[in-house]
Motif scaffolding. Structure first.
Motif, PDB file in Angstrom:
ATOM      1  N   ASN A  28      68.251  46.084  63.398  1.00  0.00           N
ATOM      2  CA  ASN A  28      68.519  45.650  64.815  1.00  0.00           C
ATOM      3  C   ASN A  28      67.598  44.326  64.999  1.00  0.00           C
ATOM      4  OD1 ASN A  28      70.820  46.788  65.134  1.00  0.00           O
ATOM      5  ND2 ASN A  28      70.092  48.166  66.692  1.00  0.00           N
ATOM      6  N   ARG A  45      72.743  42.439  64.648  1.00  0.00           N
ATOM      7  CA  ARG A  45      72.594  43.809  64.985  1.00  0.00           C
ATOM      8  C   ARG A  45      73.159  44.739  63.855  1.00  0.00           C
ATOM      9  NH1 ARG A  45      75.607  42.463  69.186  1.00  0.00           N
ATOM     10  NH2 ARG A  45      76.709  44.517  69.117  1.00  0.00           N
ATOM     11  N   ASP A  48      73.648  48.546  64.620  1.00  0.00           N
ATOM     12  CA  ASP A  48      74.662  48.817  65.236  1.00  0.00           C
ATOM     13  C   ASP A  48      76.009  48.585  64.417  1.00  0.00           C
ATOM     14  OD1 ASP A  48      72.936  49.089  67.517  1.00  0.00           O
ATOM     15  OD2 ASP A  48      73.499  47.470  68.426  1.00  0.00           O
ATOM     16  N   LEU A  49      76.108  47.483  63.756  1.00  0.00           N
ATOM     17  CA  LEU A  49      77.198  47.355  62.848  1.00  0.00           C
ATOM     18  C   LEU A  49      77.293  48.412  61.625  1.00  0.00           C
ATOM     19  CD1 LEU A  49      79.317  45.460  61.780  1.00  0.00           C
ATOM     20  CD2 LEU A  49      77.796  44.348  60.451  1.00  0.00           C
ATOM     21  N   ARG A  52      76.624  52.318  63.611  1.00  0.00           N
ATOM     22  CA  ARG A  52      77.357  52.768  64.696  1.00  0.00           C
ATOM     23  C   ARG A  52      78.691  52.375  64.745  1.00  0.00           C
ATOM     24  NH1 ARG A  52      72.111  51.661  67.810  1.00  0.00           N
ATOM     25  NH2 ARG A  52      71.103  53.458  67.819  1.00  0.00           N
ATOM     26  N   ASP A  54      79.838  49.267  65.393  1.00  0.00           N
ATOM     27  CA  ASP A  54      80.004  48.202  66.313  1.00  0.00           C
ATOM     28  C   ASP A  54      80.415  46.787  65.801  1.00  0.00           C
ATOM     29  OD1 ASP A  54      79.863  46.374  68.450  1.00  0.00           O
ATOM     30  OD2 ASP A  54      77.826  46.639  69.083  1.00  0.00           O
ATOM     31  N   SER A  56      81.485  44.177  67.020  1.00  0.00           N
ATOM     32  CA  SER A  56      81.274  43.028  67.604  1.00  0.00           C
ATOM     33  C   SER A  56      80.374  42.416  67.141  1.00  0.00           C
ATOM     34  CB  SER A  56      80.983  43.377  69.163  1.00  0.00           C
ATOM     35  OG  SER A  56      79.917  44.104  69.202  1.00  0.00           O
ATOM     36  N   ALA A  57      79.207  43.251  66.316  1.00  0.00           N
ATOM     37  CA  ALA A  57      78.029  42.907  65.791  1.00  0.00           C
ATOM     38  C   ALA A  57      78.504  42.095  64.101  1.00  0.00           C
ATOM     39  CB  ALA A  57      76.995  43.901  65.294  1.00  0.00           C
TER      40      ALA A  57
END
Length: 74
Positions: A28, A45, A48-49, A52, A54, A56-57
């Motif tokens: 991150n 990030r 996060d990608l 997790r 995510d 959006s990253a």
């Protein structure tokens, strides 16, 4: 690691191609160095990608982009 650029390549595509993050990577705190924009840096990030999911990253890569992932202290 150097990868050939492909049309519509995303940050997630790059991470899959290099085998993901190591346990020592500070995902991150990573940045994209965009050479086409006078070496402008963008925060990404990765943890996060990758860890997790995510989406959006996830960002689209451009020719000449360099992903810089620093080492974590812990």
């Amino acid at each position: 690691q150097t990868l050939p650029f492909k049309h519509k390549m995303t940050l997630l595509d790059v991470m899959i191609a290099v085998g993901g993050l190591t346990e020592f990577a500070d995902g991150n705190a990573a940045t994209i160095l965009r050479t086409a924009e006078a070496n402008k840096q963008y925060s990404v990030r990765l943890k996060d990608l990758v860890k997790r999911g995510d989406m959006s990253a996830n960002v689209e890569m451009r020719p000449g982009d360099v992903v810089v992932i620093p080492q974590s202290w812990f």
